[in-house]
Design a protein around this motif. Structure first.
Motif, PDB file in Angstrom:
ATOM      1  N   GLY A   1       3.820  -8.910  -6.440  1.00 38.43           N
ATOM      2  CA  GLY A   1       2.854  -8.113  -5.692  1.00 38.43           C
ATOM      3  C   GLY A   1       1.538  -8.862  -5.586  1.00 38.43           C
TER       4      GLY A   1
ATOM      5  N   GLY B   1      -2.769  -7.419  -7.223  1.00 40.62           N
ATOM      6  CA  GLY B   1      -3.543  -7.641  -8.439  1.00 40.62           C
ATOM      7  C   GLY B   1      -2.668  -7.766  -9.659  1.00 40.62           C
ATOM      8  N   ALA B   2      -1.764  -6.818  -9.817  1.00 40.46           N
ATOM      9  CA  ALA B   2      -0.976  -6.814 -11.047  1.00 40.46           C
ATOM     10  C   ALA B   2       0.169  -7.814 -10.991  1.00 40.46           C
TER      11      ALA B   2
ATOM     12  N   PHE C   1       3.249  -7.463  -9.941  1.00 40.80           N
ATOM     13  CA  PHE C   1       4.561  -6.942 -10.308  1.00 40.80           C
ATOM     14  C   PHE C   1       5.565  -7.244  -9.193  1.00 40.80           C
TER      15      PHE C   1
ATOM     16  N   LYS D   1      10.027  -3.184  -8.288  1.00 46.44           N
ATOM     17  CA  LYS D   1       9.306  -1.925  -8.112  1.00 46.44           C
ATOM     18  C   LYS D   1      10.084  -0.992  -7.180  1.00 46.44           C
TER      19      LYS D   1
ATOM     20  N   ASP E   1      -6.991  -1.499   0.824  1.00 42.10           N
ATOM     21  CA  ASP E   1      -8.344  -1.138   0.417  1.00 42.10           C
ATOM     22  C   ASP E   1      -9.162  -2.339  -0.029  1.00 42.10           C
TER      23      ASP E   1
ATOM     24  N   SER F   1     -11.108  -4.543  -1.970  1.00 41.61           N
ATOM     25  CA  SER F   1     -12.537  -4.523  -2.309  1.00 41.61           C
ATOM     26  C   SER F   1     -12.875  -5.262  -3.591  1.00 41.61           C
TER      27      SER F   1
ATOM     28  N   ASP G   1      -6.471  -9.639   2.834  1.00 42.65           N
ATOM     29  CA  ASP G   1      -5.815  -8.498   3.478  1.00 42.65           C
ATOM     30  C   ASP G   1      -6.523  -8.158   4.789  1.00 42.65           C
TER      31      ASP G   1
ATOM     32  N   ILE H   1     -12.710   1.931  -6.399  1.00 47.27           N
ATOM     33  CA  ILE H   1     -11.668   2.418  -7.295  1.00 47.27           C
ATOM     34  C   ILE H   1     -10.441   2.912  -6.545  1.00 47.27           C
TER      35      ILE H   1
ATOM     36  N   GLY I   1      -8.778   1.443  -4.589  1.00 54.12           N
ATOM     37  CA  GLY I   1      -7.760   0.399  -4.548  1.00 54.12           C
ATOM     38  C   GLY I   1      -6.724   0.561  -5.639  1.00 54.12           C
ATOM     39  N   GLU I   2      -7.099   1.208  -6.721  1.00 51.70           N
ATOM     40  CA  GLU I   2      -6.140   1.467  -7.796  1.00 51.70           C
ATOM     41  C   GLU I   2      -5.123   2.464  -7.246  1.00 51.70           C
ATOM     42  N   GLU I   3      -3.843   2.203  -7.479  1.00 51.65           N
ATOM     43  CA  GLU I   3      -2.833   2.928  -6.703  1.00 51.65           C
ATOM     44  C   GLU I   3      -2.842   4.442  -6.882  1.00 51.65           C
TER      45      GLU I   3
ATOM     46  N   VAL J   1       3.734   2.034  -3.750  1.00 48.18           N
ATOM     47  CA  VAL J   1       2.468   1.518  -3.253  1.00 48.18           C
ATOM     48  C   VAL J   1       2.568  -0.001  -3.247  1.00 48.18           C
ATOM     49  N   ASN J   2       2.342  -0.600  -2.086  1.00 47.23           N
ATOM     50  CA  ASN J   2       2.340  -2.067  -2.001  1.00 47.23           C
ATOM     51  C   ASN J   2       1.093  -2.559  -1.285  1.00 47.23           C
TER      52      ASN J   2
HETATM   53  C1  LIG Z   1      -9.560  -0.972 -10.257  1.00 49.32           C
HETATM   54  C2  LIG Z   1      -8.428  -1.469  -9.431  1.00 49.32           C
HETATM   55  C3  LIG Z   1      -8.635  -1.831  -8.110  1.00 49.32           C
HETATM   56  C4  LIG Z   1      -7.592  -2.247  -7.315  1.00 49.32           C
HETATM   57  N1  LIG Z   1      -7.844  -2.578  -6.025  1.00 49.32           N
HETATM   58  C5  LIG Z   1      -6.817  -2.978  -5.248  1.00 49.32           C
HETATM   59  C6  LIG Z   1      -7.032  -3.298  -3.885  1.00 49.32           C
HETATM   60  O1  LIG Z   1      -8.154  -3.225  -3.388  1.00 49.32           O
HETATM   61  N2  LIG Z   1      -5.983  -3.646  -3.127  1.00 49.32           N
HETATM   62  C7  LIG Z   1      -4.719  -3.727  -3.643  1.00 49.32           C
HETATM   63  O2  LIG Z   1      -3.786  -4.025  -2.915  1.00 49.32           O
HETATM   64  N3  LIG Z   1      -4.496  -3.442  -4.932  1.00 49.32           N
HETATM   65  C8  LIG Z   1      -5.495  -3.069  -5.743  1.00 49.32           C
HETATM   66  N4  LIG Z   1      -5.248  -2.756  -7.050  1.00 49.32           N
HETATM   67  C9  LIG Z   1      -3.863  -2.843  -7.538  1.00 49.32           C
HETATM   68  C10 LIG Z   1      -3.093  -1.574  -7.201  1.00 49.32           C
HETATM   69  O3  LIG Z   1      -3.287  -0.617  -8.214  1.00 49.32           O
HETATM   70  C11 LIG Z   1      -1.606  -1.790  -7.075  1.00 49.32           C
HETATM   71  O4  LIG Z   1      -1.164  -2.415  -8.216  1.00 49.32           O
HETATM   72  C12 LIG Z   1      -1.192  -2.605  -5.902  1.00 49.32           C
HETATM   73  O5  LIG Z   1      -1.696  -2.067  -4.711  1.00 49.32           O
HETATM   74  C13 LIG Z   1       0.279  -2.646  -5.817  1.00 49.32           C
HETATM   75  O6  LIG Z   1       0.693  -3.471  -4.748  1.00 49.32           O
HETATM   76  P1  LIG Z   1       1.553  -4.802  -5.010  1.00 49.32           P
HETATM   77  O7  LIG Z   1       2.580  -4.472  -6.042  1.00 49.32           O
HETATM   78  O8  LIG Z   1       2.124  -5.079  -3.682  1.00 49.32           O
HETATM   79  O9  LIG Z   1       0.584  -5.813  -5.472  1.00 49.32           O
HETATM   80  C14 LIG Z   1      -6.294  -2.340  -7.860  1.00 49.32           C
HETATM   81  C15 LIG Z   1      -6.100  -2.006  -9.193  1.00 49.32           C
HETATM   82  C16 LIG Z   1      -7.147  -1.566  -9.974  1.00 49.32           C
HETATM   83  C17 LIG Z   1      -6.880  -1.211 -11.376  1.00 49.32           C
END
Ligand SMILES: Cc1cc2nc3c(=O)[nH]c(=O)nc-3n(C[C@H](O)[C@H](O)[C@H](O)COP(=O)(O)O)c2cc1C
Ligand code: SF4
Ligand code: FES
Lengths: 195, 449, 793
Positions: free
Chosen positions: B57, B60-61, B63, B68, B86, B88, B95, B173, B175-177, B211-212
């Protein structure tokens, strides 16, 4: 202080129709109100609450969480100067202070003629083009003090009218389709069964 | 320096003038993968290709997306795909480009993903401030609906899906899923605790939800078109495919690059002429952030590390959202640290006490130092307060909070204060930065906090 | 072991599935319930976990992060919030390990960082969880030297509640309560992060009937109630647990007093009834007990006005009157009205009094309830009702009349699998949560219910499981017979249906059970009719005010004009008591002990907390003394004797014989062998198309004594008005606020119009007993439904 116009209520109903639950349309509807008045008026929130079967306190609770929503009139042009790390590294504060001096207001303020507001904002996703700013959410990249002054002059002279709509207007193109919702779940099931 | 190369996958249309239109997209091969999937593959086969690609993914994380997708419980409907646009995280810039410059590629990826997931509805959530991205996506969706690439019986198949475009209003925030899901439900964007609210099981409207990230899904047409193993072969086995990195800060040519994942090194990105072409003014790297403001900082000794997830994780940081910020040796570390902490303090949703109160406290202390009112005990205090947010101040962070935002504010402190303690002490003693360092502030003070 | 218990057997070969989860808490092995939250399991095992946001009656949010504990699971040790983590087999939990303590202290320091620490002037000081936990789990001193957050100091967010945002620790309890429990989301978090605050919408106060609960559950002094502000310090308070008798839900409360004055009621969490909640009327009407208008001295009429006298001469005067009337006209010339505001024992004593003198005309209801036979239908408790798969509502708006029962039913509809089918003449507080909400005209309920039940969809729903009917007096301008016939219709469709009767007044059920019911003599309507006709010459009022409370005001007025003698036993000189020749001052709530019976038949105790006003006496004592005056010894010389006699002689009350049984949860009375309703449904004659059918029912705040004598509540009653559907108002050509004339049964009143689309077309709704013109002028108890001509004036 105004409720949504009939035209916008129609748009609102279309947006509401795209979600399985009405409340999901709340943020788009708040944008609609801000597009109308340049800020989110109290009466507009009451109207939105009516449209979504919510209490006004719920509408305000959500609205006030998000920075883009203004609850008092702001300038016709809101200039958001990014000062986050990538921009700070290449002169964002100089740019902000220059802007403050040039317009004679502090970050968070609005000029007396109601034309400009400035804010120092968090990262606007233009980090490689730093220092960057947005005017009513339209980007300006690698902004020097001179470029800033020229932009202000252009805005004052209406030269950027096509490019920069007044504050509140986000996308000028909208999704057109209204999707009928009620059967989505079972339809998906039917799709699975069909295979 | 020999820099590994690979095809441009998701940035291939960035130089095509009308790449964002339906005509331009189709002319350059667009929607072929969708047709292929619908006409010749089962949802399971599509899912298998994504699994085989082992794409991590990009939000950020990191995964793996294929894994998933496998978490969705069978036969629970309705189920949703939510696309996280999102973007940010400070330093992150990719993106938005994908949405502005190649919206159809994303839509194609979304529809294919929905097919694989048996989802009939997707919600595409775009950051509020990105007006052009919203416009381009709206236009593209209208065209895609008109050309039967979204909507009922797509391309004559018996598969239908709706994609609803929606957008936020300024809140990192979200952006956190789980916060994104709350926001999509019209709520204040405050994260939910996982468990029990794992989106794949209890997500949007308490239904199963994937959520992706935008970049993750933008890769799906390629993966389906060329095959998962082809994608995987492009990068390192542990970090597959091509990946976008935004390099900003003190380099000669900041930019966004799609590079072979897992094999390109930081040094290559910073120095190679086809990328950033070196540090500005011929200077040296003092520190850099490898993966967004939440990440622990890296230093010159990390320059030859490959952009490989496990390698970077093991070294005590993360690649996160692919946001690399370079600081040369004139950088004021106290100011840099403060600016990132201030970001998290401003963006805390306010739900958890440690984050709501702690990040602001940290910010106030750092600001006091910058203003020349630091006290000797403040350095310990910074660590003590950090400890209350992120016990042990370790990586990956342990947290007393619901989501990782609070602990993220600890990363710059842990990085900068540990490495450049003398710069902080100098500020405390003299009220200004050490020699050779440029304060980023005009005149003497910050106008606004 | 008794011989009915299952015989002890050896464990079967296949061990029964384990129904508990074994965890270790601070080194002790503990068995917990599956799904139980760690914080709860810890608490049960005696390990207190500091917390602020967690409240057992609301869904956990894990917001304050104070309840962090250390858990050792398969993947090593981790800090978790115990309020959102369920127990798991084999978990090893420490609430006091170094990391757990460090985290708890850290959170507490952060919570205190911005807290004003104005404890000496805070209402909560001394009973403040933040203060207590800062002491027990805190770091000692604060290192926060930055400027604290500043907000305007306490701002009123409603008529009853003040908010101090500087003290607020953002635990989400009040906001969660408002939306999740009360369904009144009028307060919300606003802004974000460090600027997060609790606020109402501008110009939209937190006018919830349940606002006082937020004050009670606020873990700091951020929310305060105006009736209590600065009244007392917690360490001065004395308290005792008791039962609220404001309505027939019978919520458990504690009464708190300071220097022999009641200063506060607080809800007590009992599983079977109120879950800790109270409505604001019940919570704040303690003010009436302290009212300056309370009467503590006997009064007799002298030269036309009521004059203070001694108990001896007052009892003598009352006794003389009764003796003369009974001697001259027989016991049939005496009627006893009221008794529902007293205890079971009070009612029993007065019933014995009536028995002794041969008085059969007695009624605890004022023509505004239901025939006492509802208490003999197969009964359901509140808990059983909420657990039913279908609840059929044939009741007034419960949010207005039995507010905490509304909370329970709302919870059942929102969180359980219960479906509510409502039949009413206007939308109620529960309509939004009902599976179906069906409107009918007054008088048409039995027909509409029978028809609805015959539909396939509803029939299928009824077949899914238990059905409970909640029946009350939905309309004071409609004969109660219709509701009973509607119950009959349900029982025909589903023979095992059970019934929860919801007549509003506190102890109606207890009073009727104790013998103050019209089984032999006439009900209040017929007593008053007889009085108007000169056949009843003496009326004894037991805390009853027919002139104000009777739906048929004309009847009450004619009765009071004709009757020769009125003896009033009351706490205030009410409108009706003003006509008495003898006034005997009664002990008020919290001034006497006893038991009370709620709508489901639950008997629970009432405690005395303060000394009585003046020389006022409990009603039962007055009955006993008056009997002696008349030469009859009721054999009651103490409360204990009375209680024993009552539980021995009234079979329904026998479970209350053990004094311990009536504490806390109380005990459900024995239900008489159930009767069934056999009459066939009928409907009132159809309404003429230009007429309006009258709907009169109660709203929470009215001019009832307990409310009117509570200065904080009295202003909340509204001005009298008639609510019409906007379409009807348009047809009449009357705008909102305009006066209309409502004429029926040979009388008329003029009221302003409120446009209200919750009212069915053709129905005119008038809230009962508000300030202004009195709709009761046009109500007749012997007219089954009231059709009125409504016209602009
Ligand atoms: C504080 C915080 C902000 C985040 N902001 C974003 C973001 O802006 N865009 C994004 O895609 N994921 C963001 N994430 C990660 C998402 O929670 C989520 O893991 C992700 O959208 C999953 O998509 P992926 O598996 O395709 O990476 C953020 C996570 C945290 C903890
Ligand atoms: S850690 Fe911060 S941002 Fe994340 S949920 Fe808690 S308060 Fe909100
Ligand atoms: S009580 Fe558990 S987080 Fe507040």
């Amino acid at each position: 202080m105004s409720r949504l116009t009939d035209e916008r209520v129609k748009t609102a109903q279309e947006i509401i129709g795209r979600f399985p639950r009405k409340k999901s349309a709340l943020i788009p509807l708040l944008h609609l109100a801000q597009e109308q008045d340049g800020y989110v008026a109290q009466d507009a929130m009451v109207h939105i609450a009516e449209l979504l079967d919510l209490a006004p306190a719920e509408v305000y609770g959500t609205a006030s969480f998000y920075e883009m929503f203004k609850f008092h009139p702001v300038g016709k042009y809101c200039i958001n100067v990014c000062t986050n790390i990538s921009c700070q590294l290449v002169g964002a504060w100089n740019l902000l202070h220059h802007a403050e001096e040039h317009l004679g207001i502090k970050s968070g303020g609005t000029t007396d003629d109601g034309l400009f507001s400035i804010e120092d904002v968090e990262c606007i996703a233009a980090c490689t083009e730093a220092p960057a700013l947005q005017v009513n959410y339209r980007y300006r990249y690698k902004v020097t003090p001179e470029a800033f002054d020229a932009m202000i002059t252009d805005l004052q002279n209406g030269k950027l009218t096509g490019e920069v709509p007044p504050h509140g207007t986000l996308a000028t193109v909208r999704q057109e389709t209204t999707t009928a919702w009620s059967n989505r779940g079972s339809e998906a099931q039917a799709q699975v069964d069909a295979r | 320096m020999s820099v590994p190369t690979g095809p441009r996958i998701i940035t291939s249309r960035f130089d095509v003038a009308d790449g964002h239109t339906y005509a331009g997209y189709v002319r350059t091969g667009g929607y072929a993968s969708l047709r292929k999937a619908l006409s010749s593959m089962t949802p399971q086969q599509v899912h298998d290709e994504v699994k085989a690609a082992e794409i991590q993914g990009r939000g950020g994380a990191g995964f793996p997306a294929g894994t998933k997708w496998g978490f969705l419980p069978a036969d629970v409907h309705p189920r949703y795909l939510v696309i996280n646009g999102d973007e940010s995280e400070p330093g992150t810039y990719k993106d938005r480009m994908l949405m502005e410059l190649d919206p159809h590629q994303l839509i194609e990826g979304i529809v294919i993903a929905c097919y694989a997931l048996n989802a009939a509805q997707a919600f595409l959530y775009v950051r509020g401030e990105m007006a052009l991205a919203q416009e381009r996506l709206a236009q593209a969706l209208n065209e895609a609906y008109a050309n039967n690439m979204v909507g009922k019986n797509i391309c004559g198949s018996n598969f239908s899906v709706d994609v609803t475009l929606t957008w936020g209003a300024g809140a990192y925030i979200v952006g956190e899923e789980t916060a994104l899901i709350e926001s999509l439900e019209g709520e204040r964007g405050m994260p939910r605790l996982k468990p029990p609210f794992f989106p794949a099981v209890k997500g949007l409207y308490m239904q199963p939800t994937i959520v992706n990230n935008v970049e993750t899904l933008a890769n799906v047409p390629y993966i389906v078109g060329k095959g998962g193993s082809e994608f995987k072969s492009l990068g390192a086995p542990t970090s597959t495919g091509m990946r976008m990195f935004a390099v900003s800060g003190h380099v000669n040519k900041p930019g966004v690059f799609e590079v072979p994942n897992g094999v390109t090194t930081f040094r290559m990105l910073f120095e190679a002429p086809e990328y950033c072409g070196g540090v500005r003014n011929g200077g040296k790297v003092k520190a850099f952030i490898p993966g967004g403001a939440s990440a622990m900082w890296f230093f010159p000794e990390h320059l030859d590390m490959a952009l490989d997830k496990p390698t970077v994780d093991k070294a005590g940081s993360m690649l996160g959202s692919g946001a690399i910020v370079v600081m040369d040796d004139t950088t004021d570390m106290v100011a840099a640290c403060w600016r990132i902490v201030r970001f998290f303090a401003r963006e805390s949703c306010g739900k958890c006490t440690p984050c709501r109160e702690g990040t602001t406290w940290l910010e106030r202390v750092l600001k006091r130092m910058l203003d020349g009112h630091g006290r000797p005990e403040d350095i310990d205090l910074l660590f003590e307060v950090s400890e209350s947010i992120s016990p042990g101040i370790a990586w990956p962070p342990r947290q007393t909070t619901i989501c990782p935002l609070g602990p993220s504010a600890v990363s710059p402190i842990a990085s900068a204060v540990r490495r450049f303690r003398h710069e902080f002490e100098h500020y405390i003693e003299h009220g200004r930065p050490i020699n050779g360092v440029e304060s980023p502030f005009h005149a003497n003070a910050v106008s606004h906090a | 072991m008794t011989d009915t218990a299952a015989p002890k057997t050896t464990a079967p070969a296949t061990a029964a599935p384990k129904t508990t989860v074994s965890v270790t808490i601070n080194g002790r092995a503990v068995e917990a319930k599956p799904g139980q939250l760690l914080i709860d399991a810890c608490e049960h095992s005696g390990a207190f976990v500091p917390h602020f946001c967690y409240h057992p009656r609301m869904s956990p949010v894990g917001m304050c992060r104070q309840c962090i504990v250390e858990v050792e699971g398969p993947r090593g040790k981790a800090l978790v919030v115990s309020c959102m983590t369920p127990v798991a087999e084999g978990q090893v939990v420490s609430t006091t390990s170094e990391p757990a303590k460090r985290a708890q202290e850290g959170v507490l320091e952060l919570l205190l960082a911005n807290h004003p620490l104005d404890c000496p002037v805070c209402d909560k000081g001394g009973e403040c969880p933040l203060q207590d936990q800062a002491f027990s789990h805190g770091p000692g001193e604060s290192r926060y030297v930055e400027e604290k957050r500043h907000y305007e100091k306490p701002i009123p967010i409603s008529d009853l509640v003040y908010l101090d945002r500087e003290r607020c620790i953002l635990c989400d309890r009040c906001t969660r309560f408002a939306s999740e429990v009360a369904g009144d989301p009028l307060i919300s978090f606003t802004s974000r992060g460090n600027n997060t605050q609790v606020m109402t919408f501008p110009d939209e106060p937190f006018s919830s009937y349940f606002s006082g609960n937020t004050v009670q559950i606020c873990p700091v002094g951020a929310l305060t109630a105006s009736p209590y502000r600065f009244k007392a310090r917690p360490w001065d308070l004395e308290q005792v647990e008791t039962t609220c008798t404001t309505c027939s839900v019978g919520c458990r409360t504690v009464v708190q007093s300071s220097r022999d004055e009641i200063v506060r009621y607080q809800g007590v969490d009992v599983e079977s009834v109120n879950w800790g909640w109270l409505c604001d009327r019940g919570r704040f009407n303690f003010e009436s007990v302290n009212s300056k208008n309370r009467i503590g001295t006997p009064l007799v009429r002298k030269d036309g006005s009521l004059t203070e006298t001694t108990w001896a001469s007052a009892l003598d005067a009352a006794g003389r009157t009764l003796r003369v009337v009974i001697n001259d006209k027989g016991a049939g010339a005496v009627g006893i009205i009221g008794g529902a505001r007293g205890t079971n024992e009070d009612a029993y004593a007065w019933a014995r009094f009536a028995d002794a003198l041969g008085i059969t005309a007695r009624d605890a209801q004022l023509g505004d309830g239901l025939p006492a036979e509802v208490f003999s239908l197969p009964q359901a408790t509140i808990a059983e009702t909420c657990a039913s798969s279908t609840i059929i509502l044939l009741a007034p708006d419960l949010k207005e009349e039995l507010p905490v029962l509304y909370l329970r039913l709302r919870d059942a509809a929102e969180k359980r699998k219960t479906r509510i089918i409502e039949f009413s003449s206007r939308a109620s507080g529960l309509s939004d949560y009902a599976w179906k909400s069906i409107r009918h005209e007054p008088g048409d309920q039995p027909r509409v219910v029978s028809e609805a039940l015959a539909s396939a969809e509803i029939a299928a729903q009824l077949a899914r499981g238990n059905v409970t009917v909640v029946v009350g007096r939905g309309n004071l301008a409609e004969s109660p017979e219709f509701a009973l016939l509607a119950v009959g219709a349900v029982m025909n469709a589903k023979p095992d249906t059970r019934v929860l009767p919801v007549v509003r007044r506190g102890n109606v059920r207890g009073a009727a059970t104790a013998g103050l019911s019209p089984s032999a003599g006439g009900d209040t309507n017929s007593i008053l009719a007889a009085a108007a006709a000169g056949k009843v010459e003496c009326i004894v009022l037991l805390g009853a005010d027919p002139l104000v409370d009777m739906p048929d005001a004309d009847l009450a007025r004619r009765a009071f004009a004709s009757v020769k003698h009125i003896i009033a036993v009351d706490t205030f000189v009410t409108e009706s008591a003003r006509h008495a020749e003898v006034f005997l001052p009664a002990a008020a709530y919290a001034e006497k002990v006893g038991t009370t019976t709620n709508c489901e038949g639950r008997i629970s105790d009432i405690a005395q907390k303060i000394t009585t006003a003046g020389t006022a006496r409990p009603d039962w004592m007055i009955a006993a003394e008056l009997a002696l005056e008349l030469g009859t010894d009721l054999g009651i010389s103490s409360y204990a004797e009375l209680h024993d006699a009552m539980t021995a002689n009234v079979p329904a009350f026998s479970p209350a014989a053990d004094a311990k049984a009536v504490r806390h949860e109380g005990v459900v009375a024995v239900h008489p062998s159930p009767v069934r309703i056999t009459a066939t449904p009928k409907a009132a004659a159809p309404r003429l198309s230009h007429h309006f059918r009258l709907l009169v029912s109660r709203v929470l705040y009215d001019r009832a004594t307990g409310t009117a004598e509570s200065p904080s509540l009295a202003p909340l009653a509204r001005d009298a008005a008639v609510h019409l559907h906007p379409g009807d108002a348009q047809r009449l050509g009357v705008p909102a606020g305009a006066d209309v004339r409502i004429a029926a049964n040979g009388a008329a009143v003029v009221l302003p119009v409120v446009l209200d689309d919750s009212v069915a077309r053709g129905v005119a709704f008038v809230p009962f007993n508000q300030r202004g013109s009195d709709i009761r002028q046009v109500i007749r108890h012997d007219v089954p439904v009231t059709d009125a001509v409504v016209e602009a004036v």
